[in-house]
Design a protein around this motif. Structure first.
Motif, PDB file in Angstrom:
ATOM      1  N   UNK A 165       0.637   4.701   5.000  1.00  9.67           N
ATOM      2  CA  UNK A 165       0.621   2.974   5.259  1.00  9.67           C
ATOM      3  C   UNK A 165      -0.596   2.524   4.184  1.00  9.67           C
ATOM      4  N   UNK A 166      -0.836   1.415   3.921  1.00 10.26           N
ATOM      5  CA  UNK A 166      -1.860   0.925   3.059  1.00 10.26           C
ATOM      6  C   UNK A 166      -3.142   0.924   3.169  1.00 10.26           C
ATOM      7  N   UNK A 167      -3.765   1.102   4.451  1.00 12.23           N
ATOM      8  CA  UNK A 167      -4.914   1.383   4.847  1.00 12.23           C
ATOM      9  C   UNK A 167      -5.670   2.709   5.442  1.00 12.23           C
ATOM     10  N   UNK A 168      -6.539   2.893   5.800  1.00 12.15           N
ATOM     11  CA  UNK A 168      -7.063   4.357   6.193  1.00 12.15           C
ATOM     12  C   UNK A 168      -6.724   4.254   8.024  1.00 12.15           C
ATOM     13  N   UNK A 169      -6.695   3.127   8.307  1.00  9.28           N
ATOM     14  CA  UNK A 169      -6.032   3.211   9.731  1.00  9.28           C
ATOM     15  C   UNK A 169      -4.430   3.360   9.941  1.00  9.28           C
ATOM     16  N   UNK A 170      -3.715   3.477   8.939  1.00 12.97           N
ATOM     17  CA  UNK A 170      -2.223   3.657   9.024  1.00 12.97           C
ATOM     18  C   UNK A 170      -1.908   5.106   9.644  1.00 12.97           C
ATOM     19  N   UNK A 241       5.814   4.087  14.642  1.00 15.26           N
ATOM     20  CA  UNK A 241       6.823   3.959  13.725  1.00 15.26           C
ATOM     21  C   UNK A 241       7.014   2.643  12.981  1.00 15.26           C
ATOM     22  N   UNK A 242       6.581   1.644  13.600  1.00 14.22           N
ATOM     23  CA  UNK A 242       6.642   0.151  13.062  1.00 14.22           C
ATOM     24  C   UNK A 242       5.512   0.223  11.860  1.00 14.22           C
ATOM     25  N   UNK A 243       4.563   0.940  12.044  1.00 14.59           N
ATOM     26  CA  UNK A 243       3.352   0.900  10.705  1.00 14.59           C
ATOM     27  C   UNK A 243       3.658   1.785   9.917  1.00 14.59           C
ATOM     28  N   UNK A 244       4.464   2.717   9.955  1.00 10.70           N
ATOM     29  CA  UNK A 244       4.635   3.796   8.988  1.00 10.70           C
ATOM     30  C   UNK A 244       5.476   3.359   7.803  1.00 10.70           C
ATOM     31  N   UNK A 245       4.844   3.618   6.644  1.00  8.18           N
ATOM     32  CA  UNK A 245       5.723   2.979   5.446  1.00  8.18           C
ATOM     33  C   UNK A 245       5.766   4.450   4.413  1.00  8.18           C
ATOM     34  N   UNK A 246       7.089   4.690   4.421  1.00  8.10           N
ATOM     35  CA  UNK A 246       7.414   5.902   3.552  1.00  8.10           C
ATOM     36  C   UNK A 246       6.931   5.644   1.997  1.00  8.10           C
ATOM     37  N   UNK A 326     -20.806   1.729   2.928  1.00  6.77           N
ATOM     38  CA  UNK A 326     -19.572   2.263   3.299  1.00  6.77           C
ATOM     39  C   UNK A 326     -18.851   1.009   4.133  1.00  6.77           C
ATOM     40  N   UNK A 327     -17.727   0.993   3.904  1.00 11.31           N
ATOM     41  CA  UNK A 327     -16.893   0.008   4.839  1.00 11.31           C
ATOM     42  C   UNK A 327     -16.800   0.635   6.229  1.00 11.31           C
ATOM     43  N   UNK A 328     -17.178  -0.385   6.806  1.00 12.36           N
ATOM     44  CA  UNK A 328     -17.073   0.205   8.572  1.00 12.36           C
ATOM     45  C   UNK A 328     -15.756   0.768   9.166  1.00 12.36           C
ATOM     46  N   UNK A 329     -14.644   0.107   8.779  1.00 10.85           N
ATOM     47  CA  UNK A 329     -13.284   0.681   9.333  1.00 10.85           C
ATOM     48  C   UNK A 329     -13.100   2.153   8.688  1.00 10.85           C
ATOM     49  N   UNK A 330     -13.461   2.406   7.424  1.00  8.98           N
ATOM     50  CA  UNK A 330     -13.252   3.447   6.738  1.00  8.98           C
ATOM     51  C   UNK A 330     -13.958   4.539   7.332  1.00  8.98           C
ATOM     52  N   UNK A 331     -15.091   4.165   7.528  1.00  2.00           N
ATOM     53  CA  UNK A 331     -16.354   5.100   7.887  1.00  2.00           C
ATOM     54  C   UNK A 331     -16.027   5.413   9.390  1.00  2.00           C
ATOM     55  N   UNK A 332     -15.666   4.612  10.457  1.00  2.56           N
ATOM     56  CA  UNK A 332     -14.946   4.866  11.396  1.00  2.56           C
ATOM     57  C   UNK A 332     -13.863   5.966  11.523  1.00  2.56           C
ATOM     58  N   UNK A 333     -12.946   5.760  10.760  1.00  6.14           N
ATOM     59  CA  UNK A 333     -11.777   6.726  10.656  1.00  6.14           C
ATOM     60  C   UNK A 333     -12.365   8.127   9.900  1.00  6.14           C
ATOM     61  N   UNK A 334     -13.192   7.888   8.889  1.00  6.73           N
ATOM     62  CA  UNK A 334     -13.689   9.167   8.475  1.00  6.73           C
ATOM     63  C   UNK A 334     -14.369  10.050   9.497  1.00  6.73           C
ATOM     64  N   UNK A 335     -15.272   9.529  10.422  1.00  7.81           N
ATOM     65  CA  UNK A 335     -15.897  10.163  11.474  1.00  7.81           C
ATOM     66  C   UNK A 335     -15.029  10.674  12.429  1.00  7.81           C
TER      67      UNK A 335
END
Length: 350
Positions: A165-170, A241-246, A326-335
């Motif tokens: 997907x387009x972002x780290x939370x995909x 599956x609704x958020x998954x982008x091939x 650091x971007x908060x959302x990206x840092x959260x996913x990274x942790x």
């Protein structure tokens, strides 16, 4: 190197007095012998006996003088021949050593050039395979590229995880190259490519479902993802599956492989060169060395994701704090991903 010089001893002048005396005595002895037998030709007489003795003595003395001259000539000639042979051998040795050095230098230069050509050809093949992946998502592009990265250690043996997907939370998809394996009982498989959905454990869920499908040669990528998404629905992950982008999945796969290979080969790269476990988002990755970011290097190491064994120490333990940049959302996913993938040991030995 210079050839050794063979010095010739200084020749002594012939002792002509000695030579003349030998010739004179020899001739005199022969003459006396001749005079003894001349008036009395009876060979049984005593004069004949002494005549024979004097002839032998005179001949020997005469030959001594002659041989003295011949011996000096022979020694002189021998000395010259030996000197010339030694000089020729030394010259030949110098030329041989020089030729050997030249040939060795030529071989070294040839090996260096040939090695550089082979390395350049190998890198060209790698680059062509990765370049084709950016425009071609077929099995014929994905499988050899992932295998190449696996064999070089550019990606982990567990596979390469990327956001679909387009972002780290995909939703996260893992591409796994599995080498051929056979056991003693005849079981096992040939080398294969597996596509997995990386599921997150839900609250109060017992275990985490494994959702994967094999990608066979000839399978279209849409068929592979259709099978994978059907398994996701059966495992209760229909929302993802609704958020998954091939399209994003293959774009991120090509980006992760290209940068991982470049870092592994020692090219100029922002990555450390450690085996890549996961691409979090553009500029953020998980490697065997920790969480790495473009422009900041390694910002969290595996020991920082490892909870202590002691219960009292575990209460005070916490994940690394977020840097200001650091971007908060990206840092959260990274942790979250680092805590799941990077601990150096499990806090539960069972």
């Amino acid at each position: 190197m210079t050839s050794p010089q063979v010095s010739e001893p200084k020749a002594k002048k012939p002792d002509w007095l000695w030579i003349g005396l030998c010739v004179l005595v020899g001739v005199a002895a022969i003459f006396v012998a001749w005079r003894l037998v001349l008036p009395n030709p009876d060979l049984n007489a005593m004069p004949a006996f002494w005549s024979g003795v004097l002839i032998n003595v005179g001949t020997s003395i005469l030959l001594a003088g002659v041989l003295f001259v011949l011996e000096r000539r022979f020694v002189k000639e021998t000395r010259v021949v030996v000197a010339e042979a030694a000089e020729a051998a030394a010259t030949q040795a110098v030329e041989h050593a020089s030729n050997a050095n030249n040939q060795l230098g030529a071989r070294v230069s040839e090996l260096e050039a040939r090695l550089n050509e082979q390395l350049a050809e190998q890198q060209r093949i790698h680059d062509e395979a990765l370049s084709s992946l950016t425009s071609d998502a077929s099995y014929e592009s994905v499988f050899p590229s992932l295998k190449m990265a696996y064999e070089l250690g550019a990606v982990s043996q567990q596979g390469l995880t990327i956001p679909a997907g387009p972002d780290a939370g995909s939703p996260r998809i893992r591409f796994v190259y599995e080498p051929a394996f056979y056991d003693d009982e005849g079981g096992g498989h040939e080398e294969q490519l597996t596509v997995q959905y990386v599921a997150e454990r839900k609250p109060n869920e017992m275990g985490t479902p494994i959702v994967s499908t094999l990608w066979h040669a000839g399978d279209h990528p849409t068929d592979v993802f259709r099978r994978l998404m059907a398994d996701m629905v059966r495992s209760g992950r229909g929302n993802d599956t609704k958020r998954l982008k091939i399209g994003n999945a293959f774009t991120n796969l090509a980006l992760a492989l290209k940068e991982a290979m470049s870092a592994r080969r020692g090219d100029e790269s922002w990555q450390s060169g450690g085996s890549v476990i996961e691409l979090l988002t553009d500029g953020w990755i998980l490697t065997e060395n920790g969480v790495e970011t473009r422009g900041h290097g390694i910002v969290a190491t595996p020991p920082q994701f490892t909870p202590p064994f002691s219960a009292s120490e575990r209460q005070a333990w916490r994940l690394p704090d977020k840097p200001k940049w650091a971007d908060p959302e990206v840092w959260k996913v990274a942790m979250q991903r680092g805590q799941q993938e990077l601990p150096t040991y499990s806090p539960f030995p069972f």
